[in-house]
Design a protein around this motif. Sequence first.
Motif, short mmCIF file in Angstrom:
data_model
loop_
_atom_site.label_atom_id
_atom_site.label_comp_id
_atom_site.label_asym_id
_atom_site.label_seq_id
_atom_site.Cartn_x
_atom_site.Cartn_y
_atom_site.Cartn_z
N ASP A 117 -20.41 -28.70 -13.94
CA ASP A 117 -20.26 -30.10 -13.48
C ASP A 117 -19.03 -30.29 -12.61
O ASP A 117 -18.79 -31.41 -12.12
N ALA A 118 -18.25 -29.25 -12.41
CA ALA A 118 -17.05 -29.37 -11.59
C ALA A 118 -17.41 -29.33 -10.11
O ALA A 118 -18.56 -29.09 -9.71
N SER A 119 -16.41 -29.58 -9.29
CA SER A 119 -16.62 -29.57 -7.84
C SER A 119 -16.82 -28.14 -7.35
O SER A 119 -16.44 -27.17 -8.02
N PRO A 120 -17.42 -27.96 -6.18
CA PRO A 120 -17.64 -26.60 -5.65
C PRO A 120 -16.35 -25.80 -5.49
O PRO A 120 -16.35 -24.58 -5.68
N VAL A 121 -15.26 -26.48 -5.14
CA VAL A 121 -13.99 -25.77 -4.98
C VAL A 121 -13.52 -25.20 -6.31
O VAL A 121 -13.10 -24.03 -6.40
N VAL A 122 -13.61 -26.01 -7.37
CA VAL A 122 -13.18 -25.54 -8.70
C VAL A 122 -14.06 -24.39 -9.17
O VAL A 122 -13.59 -23.40 -9.73
N ILE A 123 -15.38 -24.52 -8.93
CA ILE A 123 -16.29 -23.45 -9.35
C ILE A 123 -15.98 -22.15 -8.60
O ILE A 123 -15.98 -21.06 -9.18
N THR A 124 -15.70 -22.29 -7.30
CA THR A 124 -15.38 -21.09 -6.51
C THR A 124 -14.10 -20.43 -7.01
O THR A 124 -14.05 -19.20 -7.17
N LEU A 125 -13.07 -21.23 -7.26
CA LEU A 125 -11.81 -20.66 -7.78
C LEU A 125 -12.02 -20.03 -9.14
O LEU A 125 -11.47 -18.96 -9.44
N PHE A 126 -12.83 -20.67 -9.98
CA PHE A 126 -13.08 -20.12 -11.31
C PHE A 126 -13.83 -18.79 -11.21
O PHE A 126 -13.53 -17.84 -11.95
N VAL A 127 -14.80 -18.71 -10.32
CA VAL A 127 -15.56 -17.47 -10.15
C VAL A 127 -14.65 -16.36 -9.64
O VAL A 127 -14.71 -15.21 -10.11
N LEU A 128 -13.80 -16.68 -8.67
CA LEU A 128 -12.87 -15.67 -8.16
C LEU A 128 -11.91 -15.19 -9.24
O LEU A 128 -11.62 -13.99 -9.37
N TRP A 129 -11.43 -16.15 -10.03
CA TRP A 129 -10.54 -15.78 -11.13
C TRP A 129 -11.27 -14.91 -12.16
O TRP A 129 -10.74 -13.92 -12.65
N GLY A 130 -12.50 -15.28 -12.47
CA GLY A 130 -13.28 -14.50 -13.43
C GLY A 130 -13.56 -13.08 -12.94
O GLY A 130 -13.48 -12.11 -13.70
N LEU A 131 -13.88 -12.95 -11.66
CA LEU A 131 -14.13 -11.62 -11.10
C LEU A 131 -12.86 -10.76 -11.13
O LEU A 131 -12.92 -9.55 -11.41
N ALA A 132 -11.73 -11.38 -10.84
CA ALA A 132 -10.46 -10.64 -10.88
C ALA A 132 -10.17 -10.15 -12.31
O ALA A 132 -9.71 -9.02 -12.50
N VAL A 133 -10.44 -11.01 -13.30
CA VAL A 133 -10.22 -10.62 -14.70
C VAL A 133 -11.14 -9.48 -15.09
O VAL A 133 -10.74 -8.50 -15.74
N ILE A 134 -12.40 -9.55 -14.67
CA ILE A 134 -13.37 -8.51 -15.01
C ILE A 134 -12.98 -7.18 -14.36
O ILE A 134 -13.03 -6.12 -14.99
N ILE A 135 -12.57 -7.23 -13.09
CA ILE A 135 -12.19 -6.00 -12.39
C ILE A 135 -10.94 -5.38 -13.02
O ILE A 135 -10.86 -4.16 -13.20
N TYR A 136 -9.98 -6.22 -13.39
CA TYR A 136 -8.74 -5.68 -13.95
C TYR A 136 -8.97 -5.08 -15.34
O TYR A 136 -8.62 -3.92 -15.59
N PHE A 137 -9.56 -5.86 -16.24
CA PHE A 137 -9.74 -5.37 -17.61
C PHE A 137 -10.85 -4.33 -17.69
O PHE A 137 -10.96 -3.62 -18.69
N GLY A 138 -11.67 -4.21 -16.67
CA GLY A 138 -12.68 -3.16 -16.65
C GLY A 138 -12.19 -1.87 -16.05
O GLY A 138 -12.94 -0.89 -15.98
N GLY A 139 -10.93 -1.84 -15.62
CA GLY A 139 -10.36 -0.62 -15.07
C GLY A 139 -10.11 0.43 -16.14
O GLY A 139 -10.07 0.13 -17.35
N ILE A 140 -9.95 1.65 -15.72
CA ILE A 140 -9.74 2.78 -16.62
C ILE A 140 -8.29 3.21 -16.57
O ILE A 140 -7.70 3.36 -15.48
N THR A 141 -7.69 3.41 -17.73
CA THR A 141 -6.32 3.89 -17.81
C THR A 141 -6.27 5.40 -17.62
O THR A 141 -7.29 6.06 -17.47
#
Length: 300
Positions: free
Chosen positions: A59-83
Amino acid sequence: MAKTSYKVPTSINRSFLDHEITLSKGGWSAKPAPVKKLLFFCGGVLALLWVTTSTFIADASPVVITLFVLWGLAVIIYFGGITKTKELRAMTVPALLAYVPAKARHVYTRRNSDPSDFYSIVGIDGIDEDGRIHFSDGGEGQIYLIVGSASYLLFDEDRNGILDRVDAFWRKVDTTCEWVTITTKEPQRIYHQVANLEKRNQALQIRDPDLVELQNEQYDILTRHVGGKFTSIHQYLLLKGKSADALRRGHTVLQAEVEGSALMIKEATVLDRDEAESMLRVFYHGVDDEVAPRTASLSR
């Protein structure tokens, strides 16, 4: 015959999720990725899609949804990395959360403090007079001061002989005993030099003041400068057996290696309680302690 190259063997403690697959022959995805990393990415993307379409985020604005998706992708890429240890970064989150409280980052060692926290770090019940270490998990250990044969000035024949000897040695080591190599950088040992100086002092027949002063000056140089300011690399070997019998078998293998050849280990000296405590103290000193500049590393 010594090999021209070596690699770390694959661990036998592997599951289906640790197997690596290659998605394509070129590009950024050409590097093999473990199955658990791919599953984490797929699960994270699906969870991100569900959150953005089925929760209040939709229900949020497109800008908020876009920022949230970008933030979510960054979290997934970081925590999905291999040590470096082939583990997902997401597996380190519980340890990070346990380390966040200030109480978990400070261990008090005052006489009136609860010793449980420090005891959980040390894991040693006690050390006998002869240097036998009793660990809290029921194991027993012994520390040796060792001298090896490695050098940059080795001839190819000597180098190959050492590599072959080391390779053959580790093939016969019993798995019930851990072999931990401890490398420290600490002041040079001057025991023999001081003992020789004391022998000269006892053998001095004419107690001339100039000769006595010269010997005192040599003693000060040894103790305050050579034995205090000049550091060198020392190596120790910690044998930790699951039981007293396992430690005895490990000691037998080490003794046979020292007596049979000087290629791998030239000398091995058993440390008593005072010497073992002095060596182990480097790992538990605070950063403001006088002995803190000494550095150490472990390798198994």
